[in-house]
Design a protein around this motif. Structure first.
Motif, mmCIF file in Angstrom:
data_model
loop_
_atom_site.group_PDB
_atom_site.id
_atom_site.type_symbol
_atom_site.label_atom_id
_atom_site.label_comp_id
_atom_site.label_asym_id
_atom_site.label_seq_id
_atom_site.Cartn_x
_atom_site.Cartn_y
_atom_site.Cartn_z
ATOM 1 N N GLU A 31 0.841 -1.190 0.000
ATOM 2 C CA GLU A 31 0.000 0.000 0.000
ATOM 3 C C GLU A 31 0.881 1.246 0.000
ATOM 4 N N PRO A 32 0.334 2.393 -0.409
ATOM 5 C CA PRO A 32 1.152 3.604 -0.517
ATOM 6 C C PRO A 32 1.717 4.058 0.819
ATOM 7 N N THR A 34 3.060 6.839 3.585
ATOM 8 C CA THR A 34 2.491 8.104 4.068
ATOM 9 C C THR A 34 3.560 9.173 4.270
ATOM 10 N N ARG A 37 3.135 12.686 2.798
ATOM 11 C CA ARG A 37 2.155 13.573 3.416
ATOM 12 C C ARG A 37 2.780 14.289 4.609
ATOM 13 N N ASP A 412 -3.470 7.589 4.605
ATOM 14 C CA ASP A 412 -3.177 6.419 3.777
ATOM 15 C C ASP A 412 -3.190 5.126 4.585
#
Length: 597
Positions: A31-32, A34, A37, A412
């Motif tokens: 998964e992406p 974070t 951010r 995320d």
């Protein structure tokens, strides 16, 4: 004996490790990440560093040299990085120690930054107003001084693209009965001063018995909006009544949300002892960025005010003190109250540095640094004369938004939404209110809510969403929103449940768990089978102590141990790293969940 501060540091480490483990598992699953951010979102709410001073001086030099294009590009880039809000300082900066001590600044040493002339500042203010307007924002002058150290502080702000992206600051308001909590909120949010007999608070009460007794018994919510220019959004802003009349026809929340570039949400918590359970729930479930402690100048820090302060310190939430009723308090009594508050804040149990806010400049600088530097701003207020209210509004206008805490709220990550309120709305159905702890949600999403009494989760769909009663189509981590759930009966939803996305992996409800705890107070000994009310986020339920690893087999005040708990009524959705607070009578304990059993 473990000190409270040492134990709080360990709680923070456990919480951080739990978040880090979740992010590592997320990356392992492909998964992406974070991290991007976090890099984008240091925001306007860090300390005013040397890099920020370089930005300010670079923009100022461009304007002085009439290079408006460079200044416009630099400001556009800066406001984008800072998420639409920036505090720009022109001229030399006074030493904070001298400023916070309330001492004269003219002869103080230790000024930083580049000194500018009054002419330089005049040219810069005019130029900044022009270029900020060209990129669609507004500039407001927070401070402008002349003399030996000419300087200015400007607030630059862009309007949010939509209500769903409006930043929000969550504040919990506590204090003893008759300390002025509801009256102060009434004056702040309505714009009209009080008449000295409690007129300003009447519109805040939600129940008949509250109006009759004059005492808050529930968690009341009030909001104060600030426009792009930094002015408070009040009823008179759209042609309200005369300032001396009470405003029962207040602006609706949706009107405030649409007109605001930042929203401050106040949880008006009960001050009476018999409503302590409600107050505790508001402190733990509302995820406030700060707690505003109201102290009546005529009575001092008495009764439940001390209890509220102790709980706030245990939860490690930044504190702001407002000393109210200074207009009706004799000078000697006011001086005694100030001395008492200062002494308690400096005591070993608090270890806060009190700072009296007597100027706009102090309010501006404190709003950016007080939480990290263990400072406690103190405002002296009169809701009848209005003294001190402008400094408090300036401070609130500049506070860091709660939904910009990207360590606590991660976008995320999978959706996790804590339910803190449930209603049945005519022609809409069951509506829940709560905070997104992680992830994103939008209308039409298929979700699960639970756990029920058997630990199961049920499926539903998000029919519609509102933020501050204004319709929105999406929300993300850190925001407080209301969800209308499709074909769900009110009776099957309760506070403390969570909403998660529907997926192949079902969420797990827990009946027993283990935690590291510190007993803050107990008048005798605590043994296995002891029961207390547990507050853990939005979860509020009685727990039973199953076992403890203390050598003596019992716990007393100041003891620390690994304790195994069991929920008495039903399983709950909890996670490793969550903070917990349990109480029963005067007994209080603090801890962190370390293992789910």
């Amino acid at each position: 004996m473990t000190t409270l501060r040492d134990f709080q540091a360990e709680i923070h480490q456990t919480h951080s490790r739990a978040l880090g483990a979740g992010q590592r598992a997320q990356r392992a699953a492909g998964e992406p990440n974070t991290e991007h951010r976090h890099q984008q979102s240091t925001g306007p709410y860090t300390n005013h560093s040397l890099n920020a001073e370089d930005d300010d001086d670079s923009i100022l030099a461009s304007l002085i040299n009439n290079d408006y294009e460079s200044a416009r590009n630099a400001l556009a880039s800066l406001l984008t990085r800072k998420r639409g809000e920036y505090i720009l300082r022109l001229g030399a900066r006074p030493p904070q120690d001298t400023l916070f001590a309330g001492e004269p600044l003219d002869n103080a040493s230790g000024w930083t930054g580049v000194a500018r002339t009054e002419e330089d500042i005049h040219v810069s203010v005019a130029g900044i107003e022009q270029v900020v307007g060209e990129i669609g924002g507004k500039m407001s002058v927070l401070l402008r001084t002349r003399g030996s150290h000419p300087r200015a502080i400007l607030l630059l702000r862009l309007p949010p693209p939509s209500v769903s992206s409006t930043p929000e600051v969550r504040c919990a308001v506590v204090g003893n009965v008759d300390s002025g909590k509801s009256t102060t909120l009434g004056v702040l949010t309505r714009g009209a001063l009080d008449d000295g007999r409690g007129r300003a608070r009447v519109a805040l009460f939600r129940h008949k018995h509250e109006i009759e007794t004059g005492r808050t018994s529930s968690v009341g919510m009030e909001i104060l909006g600030f426009s792009t220019s930094g002015a408070p959004v009040l009823p008179e802003a759209i042609g309200g009544h005369d300032a001396d009349t009470v405003r029962f026809d207040k602006l609706g929340w949706e009107d405030i949300a649409v007109r605001s570039a930042k929203i401050v949400s106040f949880s008006d918590l009960a001050g009476h002892e018999k409503y302590l359970k409600t107050t505790l729930y508001g402190l733990t479930s509302g995820a406030p960025s700060c707690v505003i402690l109201m102290v009546g100048a005529n009575a001092g820090l008495i009764g439940m005010s001390k209890e509220h302060l102790a709980i706030t310190l245990a939860l490690n939430v930044p504190v702001i003190v407002c000393i109210t009723k200074i207009d009706m308090t004799p000078p000697n009594v006011l001086a005694e109250t100030i001395k008492q508050v200062t002494k308690i804040l400096k005591s070993p149990g608090c270890r806060k540095t009190p700072v009296f806010v007597q100027s706009v400049e102090t309010a501006v600088e404190l709003s950016q640094t007080f939480a990290k530097n263990k400072l406690c701003p103190i405002f002296r207020l009169s809701n009848v004369t209005g003294e001190g209210l402008d400094n408090l509004r300036t401070f609130l206008n500049l506070l860091p938004p709660s939904d910009y805490d990207f360590e606590e709220f991660v976008v995320d990550r999978p959706l996790e939404y804590s339910i803190t309120d449930v209603w049945s709305v005519p022609y809409v159905g069951t509506v829940v209110n709560g905070i997104l702890n992680s992830g994103k949600v939008k209308t039409g999403d298929m979700v699960l809510f639970g756990p029920d009494a058997n630990g199961h989760f049920q499926s539903t769909m998000v029919r519609s969403m509102q933020r501050k009663r204004a319709d929105v189509s999406s929300a993300e981590a850190g925001q407080c929103v209301s969800l209308a759930l499709k074909r769900v009966k009110r009776a099957v939803v309760r506070k403390g449940m969570v909403v998660v996305h529907k997926s192949d992996t079902l969420p797990r409800a827990t009946r027993q768990f283990q935690g590291q705890v510190l007993i803050l107070y107990h008048n005798t000994t605590m043994q296995p089978n002891y029961q207390a009310m547990l507050h853990c986020g939005a979860v509020r339920q009685t727990v039973r102590i199953v076992s403890m690893d203390h050598p003596q087999g019992v716990l007393r005040t100041g003891d620390r141990a690994t304790v195994q708990f069991e929920f008495v009524s039903r399983p709950e959705f909890i996670k490793v790293g969550m903070k917990l607070l349990f109480r029963e009578g005067k007994t209080k304990g603090l801890g962190v969940i370390t293992q789910l059993l």
